[in-house]
Write a protein that holds these residues in place. Structure first.
Motif, PDB file in Angstrom:
ATOM      1  N   HIS A   1       0.826  -1.206   0.000  1.00  0.00           N
ATOM      2  CA  HIS A   1       0.000   0.000   0.000  1.00  0.00           C
ATOM      3  C   HIS A   1       0.861   1.257   0.000  1.00  0.00           C
ATOM      4  N   ALA A   2       0.478   2.201  -0.836  1.00  0.00           N
ATOM      5  CA  ALA A   2       1.128   3.512  -0.868  1.00  0.00           C
ATOM      6  C   ALA A   2       0.285   4.427  -1.733  1.00  0.00           C
ATOM      7  N   ASN A   3       0.420   5.720  -1.517  1.00  0.00           N
ATOM      8  CA  ASN A   3      -0.084   6.680  -2.487  1.00  0.00           C
ATOM      9  C   ASN A   3       0.956   7.766  -2.679  1.00  0.00           C
ATOM     10  N   LEU A   4       1.127   8.166  -3.927  1.00  0.00           N
ATOM     11  CA  LEU A   4       2.146   9.126  -4.309  1.00  0.00           C
ATOM     12  C   LEU A   4       1.502  10.218  -5.140  1.00  0.00           C
ATOM     13  N   SER A   5       2.026  11.433  -5.019  1.00  0.00           N
ATOM     14  CA  SER A   5       1.525  12.531  -5.839  1.00  0.00           C
ATOM     15  C   SER A   5       2.674  13.443  -6.254  1.00  0.00           C
ATOM     16  N   ALA A   6       2.427  14.205  -7.318  1.00  0.00           N
ATOM     17  CA  ALA A   6       3.411  15.175  -7.814  1.00  0.00           C
ATOM     18  C   ALA A   6       2.678  16.455  -8.187  1.00  0.00           C
ATOM     19  N   ARG A   7       3.196  17.579  -7.745  1.00  0.00           N
ATOM     20  CA  ARG A   7       2.556  18.865  -7.993  1.00  0.00           C
ATOM     21  C   ARG A   7       2.659  19.268  -9.460  1.00  0.00           C
ATOM     22  N   LEU A   8       1.561  19.789  -9.975  1.00  0.00           N
ATOM     23  CA  LEU A   8       1.559  20.421 -11.289  1.00  0.00           C
ATOM     24  C   LEU A   8       1.417  21.925 -11.069  1.00  0.00           C
ATOM     25  N   ASP A   9       0.640  22.617 -11.890  1.00  0.00           N
ATOM     26  CA  ASP A   9       0.451  24.049 -11.686  1.00  0.00           C
ATOM     27  C   ASP A   9      -0.985  24.315 -11.249  1.00  0.00           C
ATOM     28  N   GLY A  10      -1.253  25.547 -10.842  1.00  0.00           N
ATOM     29  CA  GLY A  10      -2.604  25.970 -10.526  1.00  0.00           C
ATOM     30  C   GLY A  10      -3.289  25.154  -9.449  1.00  0.00           C
ATOM     31  N   GLY A  11      -2.495  24.597  -8.525  1.00  0.00           N
ATOM     32  CA  GLY A  11      -3.071  23.800  -7.457  1.00  0.00           C
ATOM     33  C   GLY A  11      -3.375  22.371  -7.852  1.00  0.00           C
ATOM     34  N   ARG A  12      -3.061  21.974  -9.073  1.00  0.00           N
ATOM     35  CA  ARG A  12      -3.325  20.612  -9.524  1.00  0.00           C
ATOM     36  C   ARG A  12      -2.178  19.683  -9.137  1.00  0.00           C
ATOM     37  N   PHE A  13      -2.473  18.398  -9.039  1.00  0.00           N
ATOM     38  CA  PHE A  13      -1.407  17.425  -8.829  1.00  0.00           C
ATOM     39  C   PHE A  13      -1.803  16.066  -9.396  1.00  0.00           C
ATOM     40  N   LEU A  14      -0.781  15.295  -9.738  1.00  0.00           N
ATOM     41  CA  LEU A  14      -0.970  13.909 -10.155  1.00  0.00           C
ATOM     42  C   LEU A  14      -1.081  13.041  -8.916  1.00  0.00           C
ATOM     43  N   LEU A  15      -1.925  12.014  -8.968  1.00  0.00           N
ATOM     44  CA  LEU A  15      -2.117  11.140  -7.811  1.00  0.00           C
ATOM     45  C   LEU A  15      -2.277   9.699  -8.280  1.00  0.00           C
ATOM     46  N   THR A  16      -1.649   8.785  -7.558  1.00  0.00           N
ATOM     47  CA  THR A  16      -1.797   7.372  -7.877  1.00  0.00           C
ATOM     48  C   THR A  16      -3.251   6.944  -7.707  1.00  0.00           C
ATOM     49  N   PRO A  17      -3.707   5.970  -8.505  1.00  0.00           N
ATOM     50  CA  PRO A  17      -5.144   5.679  -8.578  1.00  0.00           C
ATOM     51  C   PRO A  17      -5.704   4.800  -7.469  1.00  0.00           C
ATOM     52  N   GLY A  18      -4.859   4.326  -6.566  1.00  0.00           N
ATOM     53  CA  GLY A  18      -5.329   3.424  -5.513  1.00  0.00           C
ATOM     54  C   GLY A  18      -4.396   2.252  -5.335  1.00  0.00           C
ATOM     55  N   PHE A  19      -3.335   2.231  -6.125  1.00  0.00           N
ATOM     56  CA  PHE A  19      -2.292   1.210  -6.004  1.00  0.00           C
ATOM     57  C   PHE A  19      -0.997   1.813  -6.513  1.00  0.00           C
ATOM     58  N   ALA A  20       0.131   1.188  -6.125  1.00  0.00           N
ATOM     59  CA  ALA A  20       1.433   1.689  -6.554  1.00  0.00           C
ATOM     60  C   ALA A  20       2.270   0.612  -7.235  1.00  0.00           C
ATOM     61  N   ARG A  21       1.968  -0.638  -6.974  1.00  0.00           N
ATOM     62  CA  ARG A  21       2.724  -1.732  -7.581  1.00  0.00           C
ATOM     63  C   ARG A  21       2.310  -1.902  -9.048  1.00  0.00           C
ATOM     64  N   GLY A  22       3.301  -1.981  -9.953  1.00  0.00           N
ATOM     65  CA  GLY A  22       3.003  -2.161 -11.370  1.00  0.00           C
ATOM     66  C   GLY A  22       2.336  -0.960 -12.008  1.00  0.00           C
ATOM     67  N   LEU A  23       2.567   0.190 -11.465  1.00  0.00           N
ATOM     68  CA  LEU A  23       1.913   1.413 -11.930  1.00  0.00           C
ATOM     69  C   LEU A  23       2.447   1.858 -13.295  1.00  0.00           C
ATOM     70  N   ARG A  24       1.556   2.410 -14.131  1.00  0.00           N
ATOM     71  CA  ARG A  24       1.940   2.998 -15.407  1.00  0.00           C
ATOM     72  C   ARG A  24       1.548   4.484 -15.416  1.00  0.00           C
ATOM     73  N   PRO A  25       2.301   5.322 -16.119  1.00  0.00           N
ATOM     74  CA  PRO A  25       2.019   6.765 -16.107  1.00  0.00           C
ATOM     75  C   PRO A  25       0.588   7.114 -16.491  1.00  0.00           C
ATOM     76  N   GLU A  26       0.030   6.404 -17.467  1.00  0.00           N
ATOM     77  CA  GLU A  26      -1.316   6.739 -17.930  1.00  0.00           C
ATOM     78  C   GLU A  26      -2.391   6.393 -16.903  1.00  0.00           C
ATOM     79  N   GLN A  27      -2.040   5.671 -15.853  1.00  0.00           N
ATOM     80  CA  GLN A  27      -3.013   5.323 -14.819  1.00  0.00           C
ATOM     81  C   GLN A  27      -3.135   6.389 -13.735  1.00  0.00           C
ATOM     82  N   LEU A  28      -2.256   7.377 -13.745  1.00  0.00           N
ATOM     83  CA  LEU A  28      -2.320   8.449 -12.750  1.00  0.00           C
ATOM     84  C   LEU A  28      -3.528   9.346 -13.013  1.00  0.00           C
ATOM     85  N   ALA A  29      -4.122   9.838 -11.939  1.00  0.00           N
ATOM     86  CA  ALA A  29      -5.221  10.796 -12.047  1.00  0.00           C
ATOM     87  C   ALA A  29      -4.686  12.208 -11.852  1.00  0.00           C
ATOM     88  N   THR A  30      -5.378  13.181 -12.418  1.00  0.00           N
ATOM     89  CA  THR A  30      -5.070  14.588 -12.180  1.00  0.00           C
ATOM     90  C   THR A  30      -6.159  15.162 -11.291  1.00  0.00           C
TER      91      THR A  30
END
Length: 220
Positions: free
Chosen positions: A32-61
């Motif tokens: 279990h883990a959740n990771l995020s990365a800041r974008l602009d305008g208060g937005r950020f990328l966030l893992t979708p509910g899992f971290a193992r075997g993650l692909r970039p296109e599975q991240l939510a904004t």
């Protein structure tokens, strides 16, 4: 607006950070883990509910008000949006956040004991002070989020907190640096627990942080 190239770079960096945590062996059995990365305008990328075997296109904004602007989140991640948003609001310099249930660090969280800074990697990777404990509150609740905000206000230089009876929350300038600190904290917690069996860990001498910074500067 953050251009597509930058967003793609941050997405790949976030996925790489997740992979590195598993490679380092600092994750719990569940992964279990959740990771995020800041974008602009208060937005950020966030893992979708899992971290193992993650692909970039599975991240939510996620937007500044907590709404999902792109992608999809499982309920397990939707619950922690406020936790990430709170850290980003409190720390404008933070570019990435990682939450794990790393076993040794979580032992300190369960014991409600701050983790002392007694290993050089913690100094080097940005946590030159004890990791404080945030009082327990239900996952993603106002109680939990207010507790995190209060500790960040009280400890303006900490780059990590322990969530009581829960786990570890770490934040840094980017995904890679934040992952390095997660590993350093977990290794430090393991060393602290092991040292207890042979008489206990010992604090650094005065001036240790300045000495480490000087050593880094000499080879930079």
């Amino acid at each position: 607006m953050t251009d597509t190239r930058v967003e793609n770079e941050r997405a790949h960096q976030l996925v790489e950070a997740a992979e590195n945590l598993f490679t380092a062996g600092v994750m719990s059995h569940s992964g279990h883990a959740n990771l995020s990365a800041r974008l602009d305008g208060g937005r950020f990328l966030l893992t979708p509910g899992f971290a193992r075997g993650l692909r970039p296109e599975q991240l939510a904004t996620v937007g500044p008000d907590g709404q999902v602007l792109a992608g999809a989140l499982q309920s397990v991640s939707a619950e922690i949006i406020a936790m990430h948003s709170t850290v980003y609001r409190a720390r404008p310099d933070v570019g990435a956040i990682i939450h794990t249930h790393s076993p040794a660090a979580t032992a300190f969280a369960v014991a409600h004991r701050p983790l002392p800074c007694r290993t050089e990697p913690m100094l080097r990777f940005g946590q030159a002070e004890d990791v404080p404990v945030v009082p327990w509150g239900p996952r993603g609740s106002d109680v939990s989020v207010r507790g995190i905000a209060a500790v960040l206000a009280d400890r303006p230089t900490t780059a990590a907190v322990l969530l009581a009876n829960h786990g570890l929350l770490v934040f840094g300038p980017d995904s890679a640096a934040t992952a390095h600190l997660v590993v350093a904290i977990e290794e430090s917690a393991e060393a602290e627990l092991a040292a207890a069996a042979i008489g206990g860990a010992v604090d650094f001498p005065d001036g240790a942080l300045a000495d480490v910074r000087a050593a880094i500067a000499r080879v930079s």
